[in-house]
Design an enzyme around this catalytic site. Structure first.
Site, mmCIF file in Angstrom:
data_model
loop_
_atom_site.group_PDB
_atom_site.id
_atom_site.type_symbol
_atom_site.label_atom_id
_atom_site.label_comp_id
_atom_site.label_asym_id
_atom_site.label_seq_id
_atom_site.Cartn_x
_atom_site.Cartn_y
_atom_site.Cartn_z
ATOM 1 C CB THR A 198 -0.937 0.066 1.235
ATOM 2 O OG1 THR A 198 -0.157 0.328 2.411
ATOM 3 C CG2 THR A 198 -1.740 -1.212 1.396
ATOM 4 C CB SER A 203 5.917 -1.500 5.074
ATOM 5 O OG SER A 203 4.860 -2.243 5.664
ATOM 6 C CG HIS A 204 1.756 3.394 3.565
ATOM 7 N ND1 HIS A 204 0.532 2.865 3.204
ATOM 8 C CD2 HIS A 204 1.538 4.698 3.845
ATOM 9 C CE1 HIS A 204 -0.381 3.818 3.261
ATOM 10 N NE2 HIS A 204 0.203 4.940 3.646
ATOM 11 C CB ALA A 205 0.584 -2.017 4.724
#
Length: 543
Positions: free
Chosen positions: A476, A499-501
């Site tokens: 994502t 990470s972004h997610a």
């Protein structure tokens, strides 16, 4: 492929490159096929920008060398050519000097360099543009891309060092085997991504307050929304509010890292599609965010009460305050660099494309994105003409690349690579464990949730996600956060706990398992799964 010139030879990954080094595809940030023009800007910028940034931050890595194969970006990471331990010590010293001021450093660069250049691009696309002016600014943009990515890594690298220091001390003082639990203490921090989501929810509430406006999105076909809203006074008033939102937050594209994808500013249907889902849900962004802040504060006080008094606890408290102050940095830098730079560049480059169509150099405006940078400069200078057949072939190749399953890496991974804590936290290096009923990844947001799978390949499929679904995807980026208040859990193929997610799932308090590598291959729409975001295990199939 046509004969490559010197610039293009440096861009493409050769067979010799594959034999001589280890090249890894970045599935977390650049998982999609890149257009030739975007690759021409982004990959040299990463290659040269990281070399300058890593010298500034005294990194034990020399640079990220980036090259292009089958439309995908591959990265090599050569070490610093000197004494590793000495260099690591210098890096830690530099990073520590930045801990108290990381947020200030970012916003100083935003005010002094990033926004002024974006304004320059905006001014150029609004006024009459000659070929010579376009050529000069296309070249300035290429140089600015390198500068922006130099700033990017100068900004984010100290944050990684702070994360590792905080995590290590947390584990030592609490005795917890999984010290990554410390990141649960860093939720409820406002950033530009959450700020965008908040304003979207505010728009949804304003729509719900005017039934005739909400009815357009609920009852009319999506392709007619803008026309229908413009027919009434109430609809026009809402569109004026939407325009203000887009001016502030509309510089997003489908993949963030690309020139081909339309921005929200160009196509407000993206925002209206999200609003059509939001107005059907009873949700308070402010209420949930406030609740998250209180829960974070409660967990922090509980954690402190478990730690022995002493100097190390005092150090932890200081590191934590610095981390809390700068935790929005990850999403903030993405807003101003990763997303806004290509979005502003696209809008300018479209004007350049129109100019070349008017002068019969190109057939269609978006043909521009299938040129390489050096070809674009020569076209503007009048010293080169690209045949329409070449553009058509590149478009076909790009569509083929989008469907290709490409190797995750070339060459032999260096020994110990998977053990690097920063790489594993961001990119995820764990090999999947799969049985007939379970697979695992990184538990990045605690909790357990059972729900129905929706496998989403990209933003064009957002509309199929409904309340309570389990979002399954490769990775994502910030445009995906519009789904996080709708879904019950998240599973990704790529990424680690930072990470972004993983980061956004913690903010929204939904269980997440990231870096599974196999989720989109094993799961399909309609599957019932249980997501354990604490242990990192997904249960599927026979229950």
């Amino acid at each position: 492929m046509t004969q490559l010139d010197e610039f293009q030879n440096q861009l493409y990954l050769s067979e010799e490159d594959k034999k001589q080094g280890f090249w890894m595809q970045d599935e977390v940030h650049l998982a999609h096929a890149l257009s030739p023009l975007y690759a021409s800007y982004m990959l040299p910028a990463m290659t040269h920008g990281t070399k300058k940034a890593f010298e500034t931050v005294k990194s034990p890595v020399l640079q990220f060398k980036m090259k292009y194969s089958d439309g995908r970006a591959y990265q090599a990471t050569p070490p610093y050519p000197g004494n590793f331990e000495e260099r690591l010590g210098e890096h830690q010293k530099f990073a520590q000097s930045r801990f108290p001021v990381m947020k200030k450093v970012l916003f100083d660069y935003v005010d002094q360099e990033l926004l002024p250049f974006y304004n320059q691009l905006d001014d150029a696309r609004r006024g009459p543009l000659s070929r010579e002016q376009a050529r000069q600014l296309v070249q300035q943009l290429h140089a600015f891309y390198e500068r922006a990515w130099e700033l990017h890594f100068e900004i984010v690298t100290p944050r990684s060092a702070l994360c590792m220091a905080l995590e290590s001390l947390y584990g030592e003082l609490t005795g917890e085997e999984n010290a990554t639990a410390v990141y649960e203490l860093l939720t409820g921090v406002m950033n530009k991504t959450l700020e965008t989501d908040r304003e979207l929810w505010n728009l949804a509430e304003q729509m719900k307050a005017v039934p005739e406006v909400a009815a357009v999105l609920l009852k009319e076909p999506s392709g007619e929304w803008l026309a229908k809203l413009s027919e009434t006074e109430a609809g026009q008033a809402f569109l004026a509010k939407l325009e203000l939102f887009l001016e502030a937050y509309g510089y997003r594209t489908q993949n963030s890292h690309e020139f081909l994808d339309p921005t929200w500013v160009e196509n407000p249907e993206h925002v209206l599609t999200t609003l059509s889902e939001y107005i059907q849900k009873n949700y308070s962004f402010e209420g949930e965010f406030t609740k998250g802040v209180r829960e974070r504060e409660r967990k922090y006080e509980q954690t402190l009460s478990r730690m022995p008094e002493g100097e190390k606890k005092a150090v932890f408290v200081q590191l934590y305050q610095w981390a809390l102050d700068s935790w929005g940095l990850d999403e903030d830098h993405h807003f101003y660099i990763d997303a806004m730079l290509p979005a502003k560049s696209r809008l300018f480059l479209l004007e350049v494309g129109k100019l070349l169509v008017q002068e019969q150099v190109l057939t269609e405006t978006d043909d521009l994105f299938y040129l390489h940078y050096d070809e674009l400069v020569k076209c503007l200078a009048g010293t080169q003409k690209i045949e329409a057949e070449v553009i058509a072939e590149r478009k076909r190749t790009h569509e083929e690349n989008k469907q290709k399953k490409v190797p995750p890496f070339y060459g032999e991974p260096p020994a110990g690579m998977g053990e690097d804590p920063i790489i594993s936290r961001i990119f995820g290096t764990k090999q999947p464990e799969v049985s007939h009923e379970t697979f695992n990844g990184y538990g990045s947001s605690q909790g357990i949730y059972t729900g129905v799978v929706k496998v989403v390949k990209g933003p064009e499929e957002f509309s199929k996600v409904k309340q309570g679904d389990v979002l399954v995807c490769r990775t994502t980026t910030p445009p995906w956060t519009v789904l996080f208040s709708i879904v019950g859990a998240v599973i990704t193929d790529a990424g680690g706990i930072l990470s972004h997610a993983g980061t956004v799932a913690r903010e929204y308090g939904i269980p997440a398992v990231v870096g599974s590598r196999v989720a989109t291959s094993i799961l399909k729409d309609g599957d019932l799964v249980t997501v354990d975001g604490t242990s990192g295990v997904v249960t599927f199939g026979k229950r």
